[in-house]
Design an enzyme around this catalytic site. Structure first.
Site, PDB file in Angstrom:
ATOM      1  N   LYS A 201      28.350 -73.288  59.631  1.00 31.25           N
ATOM      2  CA  LYS A 201      29.348 -73.204  60.692  1.00 31.25           C
ATOM      3  C   LYS A 201      29.385 -74.470  61.543  1.00 31.25           C
ATOM      4  O   LYS A 201      30.463 -74.888  61.996  1.00 31.25           O
ATOM      5  CB  LYS A 201      29.064 -71.977  61.566  1.00 31.25           C
TER       6      LYS A 201
ATOM      7  N   TYR B  21      23.652 -69.874  57.838  1.00 30.70           N
ATOM      8  CA  TYR B  21      24.943 -69.576  58.440  1.00 30.70           C
ATOM      9  C   TYR B  21      25.260 -70.596  59.534  1.00 30.70           C
ATOM     10  O   TYR B  21      26.373 -71.126  59.633  1.00 30.70           O
ATOM     11  CB  TYR B  21      24.888 -68.161  59.013  1.00 30.70           C
TER      12      TYR B  21
END
Length: 307
Positions: free
Chosen positions: A169, A165
């Site tokens: 990001k 993640y």
């Protein structure tokens, strides 16, 4: 100034729930015609159903707005192309892209399966690239576009158990920086939101005493400003609980090392100076970083360089 989106067409991905839903409703409330995109899967990306997107689209239409629901998988180029074609057929333009779709498959790096790692990257980062690429030529031809990337402090600052993640990001930072430069000529402005809110993806991760404050609708005003006609570009906006802060990548004043100091030991000896945050620089492009570093060497040598 009153921000409105009359006659604008917006695509919001991951808009069936949580932040995306509130972003879509907010755009519609201020006059935008909205493509409500959502695959309709679970928080880990499994499954799929058109129901979530259709409910939000119907909510917009019931309030007097215009919306169509779309179930495209943002990581699938053909499905995204079909979604963009639908919007163009329906309304003839696309002014706004809010990349919000995402999934969670959190595990520590040591324990995470690489297939899960890739899937998180595919949805968050590749999905953002695919959707942005699909609308880019339209926005260039229109000489107008507003694009928002949904990042996270898990990527910008780090968070245990979120390597995939976080990588996805943080990768959006590079995309924003380049697209900001490439879109300037055609009035395409690209920004990044780093939100924190209670959604079905985060409700099990947040402390109970923060949940009442961290409503997703308290983030949406920041997102809508970054999509407005007078929006800035290349801004990272942190947003949570109605509080907003600009996040900035800075570089310290360069320290030039020569002769016997240009060694690993020399770097170690001068490391406190190198890390001194007393004079920070915010770089606008890669060449400015060269000016900071190479410029110090030229200054020490009594010459100049141009970048």
């Amino acid at each position: 100034m009153t921000i409105r989106f009359d006659n604008r067409v917006a695509i919001v991905t991951g808009a069936g729930n949580g932040l995306g839903r509130h972003h879509a409703l907010g755009l519609a409330r201020l006059g935008a015609r909205v493509v409500v995109n959502d695959l309709g899967g679970a928080t880990d990306g499994s499954g799929g159903s058109p129901g979530a997107a259709e409910l939000v689209a119907e909510e917009i239409r019931a309030a007097g707005g215009q919306a169509i629901a779309d179930g495209a998988d943002v990581s699938n180029e053909d499905q995204v192309a079909a979604m963009v074609d639908r919007a163009m057929t329906e309304w003839g333009r696309i002014d706004i892209l809010l990349n919000n779709a995402g999934i969670l498959r959190d595990k520590s790096f040591a324990k995470q399966d690489l297939g899960d790692f890739r899937k998180v990257m595919d949805v968050h980062l590749w999905g953002t690239v695919v959707c942005t690429k699909a609308v880019w030529p339209i926005m260039r031809d229109q000489k107008y576009g507003r694009i928002l990337l949904t990042s996270s402090t898990s990527g910008l600052y780090g968070n245990f158990g979120q390597a995939a993640y976080g990588v996805a990001k943080a990768g959006m930072l590079g995309l924003m920086n380049v697209l900001h430069l490439e879109g300037m000529r055609d009035d395409i402005r690209v920004n990044m939101l780093a939100p924190s809110a209670v959604t079905r993806m985060t409700e099990d991760l947040l402390p109970a005493d923060a949940i009442a404050l961290m409503r997703p609708e308290a983030v949406t005003p920041g997102a809508l400003y970054l999509l407005s006609e007078d929006a800035p570009s290349r801004v990272i906006l942190g947003a949570a609980a109605g509080s907003f802060a600009r996040i900035v990548l800075n570089e310290t004043d360069a320290v030039n090392l020569t002769g016997p100091d240009l060694t690993p030991d020399g770097v170690a000896a001068h490391f406190d100076r190198i890390c001194d945050t007393g004079h920070l620089h915010t770089m606008q492009n890669a060449f400015e970083q060269n000016r900071n570093l190479v410029g110090k060497a030229a200054e020490a040598a009594g010459t100049t360089v141009s970048f």
